[in-house]
Design a protein around this motif. Structure first.
Motif, mmCIF file in Angstrom:
data_model
loop_
_atom_site.group_PDB
_atom_site.id
_atom_site.type_symbol
_atom_site.label_atom_id
_atom_site.label_comp_id
_atom_site.label_asym_id
_atom_site.label_seq_id
_atom_site.Cartn_x
_atom_site.Cartn_y
_atom_site.Cartn_z
ATOM 1 N N GLY A 304 0.662 -1.437 0.117
ATOM 2 C CA GLY A 304 0.156 -0.586 -0.224
ATOM 3 C C GLY A 304 1.133 1.561 0.057
ATOM 4 O O GLY A 304 0.284 2.595 -0.377
ATOM 5 N N THR A 305 1.829 1.478 0.653
ATOM 6 C CA THR A 305 2.931 2.263 0.709
ATOM 7 C C THR A 305 3.502 2.632 -0.800
ATOM 8 O O THR A 305 3.596 3.312 -0.909
ATOM 9 C CB THR A 305 4.573 1.805 1.779
ATOM 10 N N ILE A 306 3.317 1.089 -1.577
ATOM 11 C CA ILE A 306 3.777 1.149 -3.093
ATOM 12 C C ILE A 306 3.225 2.275 -3.903
ATOM 13 O O ILE A 306 3.439 3.429 -4.494
ATOM 14 C CB ILE A 306 4.878 -0.335 -3.121
ATOM 15 N N VAL A 372 -2.124 -11.840 -6.877
ATOM 16 C CA VAL A 372 -2.191 -10.615 -7.714
ATOM 17 C C VAL A 372 -1.101 -10.957 -8.565
ATOM 18 O O VAL A 372 -0.181 -10.861 -8.550
ATOM 19 C CB VAL A 372 -1.909 -9.341 -6.115
ATOM 20 N N SER A 373 -1.549 -10.233 -9.735
ATOM 21 C CA SER A 373 -0.790 -10.919 -10.635
ATOM 22 C C SER A 373 0.800 -9.729 -11.151
ATOM 23 O O SER A 373 1.695 -9.816 -11.268
ATOM 24 C CB SER A 373 -1.319 -10.910 -12.042
ATOM 25 N N ASP A 374 0.470 -8.655 -10.659
ATOM 26 C CA ASP A 374 1.773 -7.309 -11.210
ATOM 27 C C ASP A 374 1.860 -7.085 -9.352
ATOM 28 O O ASP A 374 2.203 -5.776 -9.819
ATOM 29 C CB ASP A 374 0.181 -6.357 -11.774
ATOM 30 N N LEU A 375 2.459 -7.621 -9.463
ATOM 31 C CA LEU A 375 3.377 -7.602 -7.949
ATOM 32 C C LEU A 375 4.690 -7.026 -8.408
ATOM 33 O O LEU A 375 4.949 -7.425 -8.819
ATOM 34 C CB LEU A 375 3.350 -8.545 -6.529
ATOM 35 N N PRO A 376 4.795 -5.624 -6.989
ATOM 36 C CA PRO A 376 6.090 -5.280 -7.466
ATOM 37 C C PRO A 376 6.955 -6.363 -7.059
ATOM 38 O O PRO A 376 6.835 -7.136 -5.895
ATOM 39 C CB PRO A 376 6.372 -4.213 -6.498
#
Length: 719
Positions: A304-306, A372-376
């Motif tokens: 969430g921070t990102i 979640v498919s697009d995790l950092p």
């Protein structure tokens, strides 16, 4: 009571409603929906000009779906349409009352608007309150006061017997004969109902509400709730038994039971039995599943921070039980884990403890990647982890220290809240992303269990980041409740369109046998429960009502004209009573709609089986069944004679195998038909008792239900 089960008048949309909707931070589709639902609700209430009447309505939403916004919309419309007094009965605790009042003040812009259309009071009881309310209401009959300057009295009162008595006493000396009033009972299924009904007494809060209503000569009473079981099951002669219903639909971003338990089960996690415990037997160490849930939560905070730059909140809710000592134990565990992990995450990168902890978080990262498919990149997320853990505020939400604490959501981005009953109902959690509930069903009241689903809400945008940890028992209960809720809402929507009073609706639910509908202390009328699976249902009392007997004959004859019947296959040695006409592949929906639901039988088991068939048709709309016209040929339909037992019911509808014939000639009525599908048998009967025919040409019915139709139900007869 006056029954208004359909819109009896058309509310206008005036400046108050228009400005109210314009101020809302919601999309235009949601505004349109709020307005149309609000107009329908108010249009079922008593029209302001029709003085001296009152009615009770039930408004059903979903848990965490925005019911407050619905009744503030109704309040704005009521102001535009000449309602002079609006009373909102809020929560049973100071915290919930404060939460509701803040929303009402915000939605109606009471602190920021330049005009004075509203005269607002909270728990009024003083002499000054009395004087102002009396004078404001008097403006409505003063021709010297312009209509647009007449103020509407808006009162919020805590659902507590002392506050309700104070308001009732205050109203006693105000002239109210020509004052149209609207009462909104938030969470109307809780505390308001009579918990002493089975002792033929009145509970205090219930008595106070009745006294308040008695002071208001012209009013409509709206019960808002997401769990309507109790209001629907109380005696229909009770003043609080609803006469009309409105079903609310949530906004597009809402995620409820359907999403969590039927569509998005990837966010669910099962707490193993070894991690479950009783309040009286707490372990010394935190359960491993709790530690896993904390890792997932704190990774979500770092994400969430990102992603959101810490806009809004990220919250974990832990609901381990009712007792405060259990909450304290969890708080001690979590604070210890947080402090320990902060220390470890602050170590050098090559420290073995830090390496091991980072590896544990890698497992949580893998868990999140399932939805979640697009995790950092993992390293980017870990870079924010220390701050995420360190900045988390842990709060016990209970009254152990005198009063339940309020949450200042602006003080922190991540919260971990630990509590029980204080968070069951009406408690809103901002940014809830992880729910951990290591408990079972308890006594299994369906409405109580459902109200604990604080993880429902408007979170479609980040649902893939959410995780819900439940025991298998609770997972099963919530999953079955989805079917119960869907069936109930569908029935009520369909019934509402008939325009009949809700008190005419058959009280019938699909409900798992593991759940009770509600607390028994508010329900005085008995109900029956059942589930027909791989069983025959036989109607045992088709003859009690002569009008129904004649009607059933006509309905069966008309239905049989719509299907193609042919002689059934069988042994040549069968007697004519054992030969039938049948059709093997008629559409089940056709039989249900044109035969079964039109027949009038007064047995709760029949009502329950109709629910089972309807529930099955929702899943298998193309299903077929067999229909048998028993003891008939293309020309004749022979009477069967059946005896009545001492209780007046048919002793045995279905004929067994005939021992005088060969074993294979006829194996009995129960063997007729393909038991992989529904079978409907229609019998033509003369009924006897003590050797005399007491009822002629009665339609008898038997239905076979295969295992695929298994569904538990509850039926209450209040006819």
């Amino acid at each position: 009571m006056i029954s208004y089960s359909r819109n009896t008048w058309e509310p206008i949309v005036g400046s108050e409603t228009g400005e109210f909707l314009s101020s809302l931070q919601v999309d235009e589709v949601s505004k349109s929906q709020l307005l149309s639902e609000g107009k329908r609700i108010l249009g079922k209430c008593i029209e302001p000009e029709k003085l001296g009447k009152n009615t009770t309505g039930l408004v059903i939403g979903y848990v965490q779906s925005g019911k407050t916004l619905s009744f503030t919309t109704v309040a704005a419309l009521a102001r535009d349409n000449g309602f002079q007094l609006i009373i909102i009965i809020t929560g049973t605790s100071v915290q919930l009352t404060r939460q509701s009042v803040e929303r009402i003040r915000t939605d109606l812009r009471l602190a920021t608007r330049p005009d004075r259309r509203w005269a607002f009071f909270q728990n009024p009881r003083s002499a000054d309150d009395f004087r102002i309310i009396r004078d404001v209401l008097a403006e409505w009959t003063d021709v010297r006061v312009p209509k647009d300057l007449r103020r509407t009295v808006l009162i919020t009162v805590m659902k507590h017997h002392q506050h309700l008595k104070g308001l009732s006493d205050l109203m006693a000396d105000i002239p109210l004969e020509e004052v149209p009033c609207l009462i909104v009972d938030d969470e109307g299924d809780q505390a308001s109902l009579n918990t002493l009904v089975n002792a033929s007494e009145e509970s205090t809060t219930y008595r106070r509400i009745l006294a308040l209503r008695a002071k208001l000569h012209s009013h409509s009473y709206l019960q808002y709730t997401a769990t309507p079981q109790a209001p629907l099951l109380i005696n229909i002669i009770d003043t609080l038994s609803p006469e009309f219903v409105e079903i609310l639909e949530p906004g597009q971003e809402y995620t409820g039971g359907e999403e969590f338990f039927h569509n998005q089960q990837g966010v669910l996690r099962t707490i193993p039995v070894s991690d479950l415990f009783h309040d009286d037997n707490l372990p010394g160490e935190p359960p491993q599943s709790l530690i896993e849930a904390l890792r997932v939560f704190w990774l979500g905070v770092a994400l969430g921070t990102i992603i959101d730059r810490e806009h809004g909140n990220r919250t974990m809710l832990i609901h381990p039980g009712r007792r405060t000592k259990t909450h304290t134990r969890f708080a001690i565990w979590i604070n210890h884990i947080r402090d320990s992990w902060v220390t470890i995450l602050d170590l050098e990168a090559n420290d073995p403890d830090k390496i091991e902890l980072i590896q544990d978080f890698a497992t949580a990262y893998s868990d999140l990647s399932e939805t979640v498919s697009d995790l950092p990149p993992f390293d980017d997320v870990i870079g924010h982890l220390l701050r995420s853990v360190h900045n988390t505020t842990v709060i016990e939400v209970n009254a152990a220290r005198g009063k339940t604490p309020s949450i200042n959501w602006q003080n922190a981005y991540p919260y971990i809240l630990i509590g029980g009953q204080a968070m069951d109902r009406g408690f809103t959690v901002e940014g809830l992303s992880v729910m951990y509930m290591p408990r079972g069903l308890g006594v299994g009241n369906a409405d109580t269990v459902q109200q604990r689903a604080r993880f429902y809400g408007y979170k479609k945008r980040y649902l893939n980041l959410c995780r819900v940890y439940l025991s298998q028992e609770l997972r099963d209960a919530y999953s079955s409740y989805v079917d119960h809720e869907k069936s109930l809402r569908t029935q009520l929507v369909k019934f509402e369109r008939t325009g009949q009073s809700l008190q005419e609706w058959k009280r019938q639910f699909l409900l798992s046998s593991d759940l009770r509908p509600t607390r028994f202390n508010v329900v005085s009328q008995a109900f029956d429960r059942g589930n027909y699976s791989k069983r025959w249902l036989t109607v045992v009392s088709p003859h009690y009502d002569e009008v129904a007997v004649a009607s059933n004959r006509r309905i069966a004859a008309e239905f049989l004209k719509t299907v193609d019947l042919a002689p059934d296959a069988g042994h040549d040695d069968r007697s004519k009573i054992q030969r039938h006409m049948s059709t093997e592949y008629v559409e089940l929906w056709h039989v249900h709609e044109h035969l079964l639901t039109k027949l009038r039988f007064f047995e709760s088991t029949y009502t329950g089986v109709m629910l089972q068939i309807l529930n099955y048709l929702h899943r298998e709309s193309a299903a077929t069944c067999s229909v048998f016209k028993m003891s008939s040929d293309p020309v004749s339909w022979w009477f069967r004679e059946r005896g009545l037992a001492n209780n007046g019911n048919i002793s045995n509808l279905m004929q067994g195998a005939n021992p005088s014939l060969s074993r294979n000639a006829y194996s009995g009525d129960r063997s007729v038909g393909d038991k992989s599908r529904v079978i409907v048998q229609l019998h033509r009967l003369n009924l006897t008792q003590n050797g005399e025919v007491v009822a002629r040409d009665v339609l008898g019915l038997a239905i076979w239900l295969p295992s695929e139709l298994s569904a538990s139900w509850l039926v209450q007869d209040q006819s």
